[in-house]
Structures are given as structure tokens and as C-alpha cells.
Enzyme design. Structure first.
Site, PDB file in Angstrom:
ATOM      1  N   SER A  51      43.553  33.217  42.915  1.00 31.01           N
ATOM      2  CA  SER A  51      43.702  34.299  43.922  1.00 31.01           C
ATOM      3  C   SER A  51      42.331  34.729  44.258  1.00 31.01           C
ATOM      4  O   SER A  51      41.382  34.575  43.379  1.00 31.01           O
ATOM      5  CB  SER A  51      44.505  35.298  43.360  1.00 31.01           C
ATOM      6  OG  SER A  51      44.652  36.584  43.989  1.00 31.01           O
ATOM      7  N   TYR A  76      47.160  41.902  36.633  1.00 29.04           N
ATOM      8  CA  TYR A  76      47.190  40.739  37.113  1.00 29.04           C
ATOM      9  C   TYR A  76      45.617  40.198  37.778  1.00 29.04           C
ATOM     10  O   TYR A  76      45.354  39.128  37.212  1.00 29.04           O
ATOM     11  CB  TYR A  76      47.851  40.865  38.493  1.00 29.04           C
ATOM     12  CG  TYR A  76      48.026  39.476  39.229  1.00 29.04           C
ATOM     13  CD1 TYR A  76      48.826  38.606  38.910  1.00 29.04           C
ATOM     14  CD2 TYR A  76      47.242  39.427  40.724  1.00 29.04           C
ATOM     15  CE1 TYR A  76      48.895  37.242  39.849  1.00 29.04           C
ATOM     16  CE2 TYR A  76      47.369  38.273  41.483  1.00 29.04           C
ATOM     17  CZ  TYR A  76      48.164  37.082  40.995  1.00 29.04           C
ATOM     18  OH  TYR A  76      48.140  36.051  41.539  1.00 29.04           O
ATOM     19  N   LYS A  92      43.545  37.073  36.254  1.00 26.75           N
ATOM     20  CA  LYS A  92      43.077  35.957  37.283  1.00 26.75           C
ATOM     21  C   LYS A  92      41.463  35.875  37.306  1.00 26.75           C
ATOM     22  O   LYS A  92      40.819  34.779  37.266  1.00 26.75           O
ATOM     23  CB  LYS A  92      43.435  36.275  38.820  1.00 26.75           C
ATOM     24  CG  LYS A  92      45.050  36.184  39.316  1.00 26.75           C
ATOM     25  CD  LYS A  92      45.338  34.774  39.119  1.00 26.75           C
ATOM     26  CE  LYS A  92      46.918  34.481  39.249  1.00 26.75           C
ATOM     27  NZ  LYS A  92      47.314  33.170  39.214  1.00 26.75           N
TER      28      LYS A  92
END
Length: 339
Positions: A138, A151, A155
């Protein structure tokens, strides 16, 4: 013989789109996820597209389940050629509202799920000294944003893990390759089942892209894993450049706009669920498919076009550089004579 491909998170979203794309290639596709309803629907799509599906229910946060899934794939489909780590979980809320258990769960699924998948893949690929592992990353692996600290942290961790592993494989002169696809905002069902304590429906920060664009990028990356990473969506590159050139500017922008940009009061989504601990598409659940509820998402990515034509663009840039140097060489003697 057709490729054997393992896709985690294959029941919906990006993983679902990737599985379907490999089905169109006639691949033998192992579908790994928790939700049986979504997995069965994904298997039908792979079969209808021309591939051979294998449904393998597993929770990627459990390393034993992932190892067993890999062993089953090798036994029933054959040697694994490509392993795609696409599974994840997340929560949408300010950091102070996240419980330790919620934070741990996001980390175990998103980060450790990637680690477990890679370990399982390498266990079978190493004796053959061949195979490709693709991590679905991402832009948030480089730039953290508000309301998604768990999150973003996961990542970022995947990015560091990927770079370290890639160096080790290069040191070993291994025939196994690993690469990473960095995503922009994507129209997936995660926004319909993510755990959220926001006042309005969560949404990705625009611009938003359709998951099929990402699937195309994943297949391209698996075919050309010599590059460390691939970027999808021009906004991801713009974010990286802005972050490098103007430190601090992005933080202030996101602090001012990041909360509102990740919520949508106008979305009517009766399918809102919570899949953090249990799959929303379980035995009694519904199939969420690959796409989410945000209809106005981009169908094309200029950045992905540039990735597909990387060699041609590099040659063109080299040619332009050579022409420029030639012009400078022709002009230099005159400049010296003028002095």
C-alpha cells in the site's frame, strides 16, 4: 503446464480480483481465506474463467493453518509457482479508541499473515530454487494516515520485511523472487465490513481505483519480479514525492483533511458488517465480491501503464539523455573557443 498460484484473502476485494485474473489465464488457483461463502463464489468465477480452483479455508494469522494449506496445494494442485499475500484486516478509528486486542488482531492478520504465507511458500520453493512471492502492499507502507494506525503500522512492517528478505535471496543467489505491489485507495468490500467507530461510513481517501487494476498489477509483478516494487495509481507516487520534498506538509494536510476524507455520510450500505474476528462472508454470510460500494472509481491507472512499459520508457529516457549529452559535447568546444 498451467501455473499453480496461491492467493490469500481470495474471498473478496483485491484477492478475489487476482484469483479471477489468474483463472482467465487457465491457472490452477488455490483460494485461501476464512469466509466459505466468498471462497465458493470465487471458485465458481475462477472455473468459469477457465481456471482450476481449489478452496482452502484458513486464517492466515495461524501459521499452522497456513502451512497446512500450502501442503494441501502442493499435494492436490502441484508445485507452487506464485504465492500472493493479499489477506488483511483493519479497524477505522482514532488510536486512543483501539483496544490492545484489536490492534493485535490487525497486526496478526495483515503483517504476520504475510510472514506466515511467505514462510510456507519458501518451504516448498527452496528445494526447487524457483517461484515468485508477491506482497500486496500500500502507499500507506510509506505514508501513515489518521484513523488507520494499525493498518499503516502493519503495511510499514511488511515493507521492511520484504526489503530484508529480498536482500537475503539476492545474497544466496536464489532463483526465488519476491516483489511488492503498492496500492492506492481501492474500491473493495473492506469498507462494508471493517470494524469502525467513525460517525459515518468509512471510505478510502480519493482518488479511488477498481480492484481489477490492482489484479493486473499483481499479475504483471509476478511475471516481472526483478523489480523491488510496483506502484498503482499516480496519487501514490505523488504522495511519496511530496513526503520526501516537503517534510511535515503532508502531516498538516492529513491532520486537517484526513478525518473527513475517510468518511461518507451519503453512502447507504445495508450490508455493513464486522469481520475482525469472524468472516462476514462465513457459512451463513453473503458473498461480497471484488468491488465495494463506491461506484465512481477509476478503471485505469497511468502509473500502471508506465510500469508495464518500464523498459520502453527507460530506453526513451536513455535516448533523450544521449541526445542531450551529444548536444553538449558539440557545444563545448565552441564555448571554450569563446572564452
Amino acid at each position: 503446464m498451467s501455473q499453480v498460484v496461491v492467493v490469500t484473502g481470495a474471498s473478496a476485494g483485491v484477492g478475489r480480483a487476482v484469483a479471477r485474473a489468474y483463472g482467465k489465464r487457465g491457472a490452477r488457483v488455490a483460494l485461501v481465506a476464512r469466509g466459505r461463502t466468498g471462497l465458493d463464489a470465487a471458485a465458481r468465477e475462477v472455473r468459469d474463467a477457465g481456471g482450476m480452483p481449489l478452496v482452502v479455508p484458513a486464517d492466515v494469522s495461524d501459521d499452522e493453518q497456513v502451512a497446512a494449506a500450502a501442503a494441501r496445494v502442493e499435494s492436490e494442485l502441484g508445485p507452487i509457482d506464485v504465492w500472493v499475500n493479499a489477506a488483511f484486516a483493519t479497524v477505522f478509528m482514532p488510536f486512543e479508541e483501539i483496544s490492545p486486542e484489536e490492534y493485535r488482531r490487525v497486526t496478526e492478520v495483515t503483517y504476520l499473515g504475510c510472514v506466515h504465507g511467505t514462510m510456507a511458500a519458501l518451504r516448498h520453493m527452496r528445494p526447487r530454487d524457483r517461484g515468485v512471492i508477491v506482497h500486496v502492499g500500500s502507499a500507506l507502507a510509506y505514508r501513515g494516515i489518521p484513523l488507520q494506525s494499525a493498518y499503516c503500522g502493519a503495511k510499514h512492517a511488511i515493507q521492511g520485511f520484504h526489503e530484508s528478505l529480498r536482500c537475503e535471496l539476492l545474497h544466496e543467489r536464489s532463483g526465488i523472487r519476491t516483489t511488492m505491489v503498492q496500492l492506492p485507495a481501492v474500491n473493495t468490500p473492506q469498507f462494508s465490513w471493517v470494524r469502525s467507530r467513525l460517525p459515518h461510513h468509512p471510505q478510502p481517501m480519493p482518488p479511488i481505483y477498481q480492484p481489477e487494476i490492482v489484479a493486473d498489477a499483481v499479475l504483471h509483478a509476478a511475471d516481472h519480479p526483478q523489480r523491488r516494487e510496483y506502484w498503482v495509481g499516480g496519487s501514490t507516487v505523488a504522495t511519496l514525492i511530496a513526503n520526501a520534498l516537503v517534510p511535515g506538509l503532508l502531516e498538516r494536510y492529513l491532520a486537517r483533511n484526513g478525518y473527513a476524507a475517510q468518511q461518507n455520510a451519503d453512502v447507504d450500505d445495508p450490508a455493513r458488517a464486522d469481520n475482525l474476528w469472524e468472516p462476514a462472508d462465513g457459512t451463513d454470510g453473503r458473498d461480497y465480491g471484488a468491488r465495494g460500494v463506491f461506484g465512481r472509481a477509476h478503471e485505469r491507472s497511468p502509473q500502471m501503464w508506465a510500469s508495464h512499459h518500464h523498459n520502453a520508457l527507460a530506453l526513451a529516457a536513455a535516448g533523450m539523455t544521449a541526445v542531450g549529452l551529444g548536444v553538449l559535447r558539440r557545444r563545448t568546444p565552441r564555448a571554450r573557443r569563446a572564452r
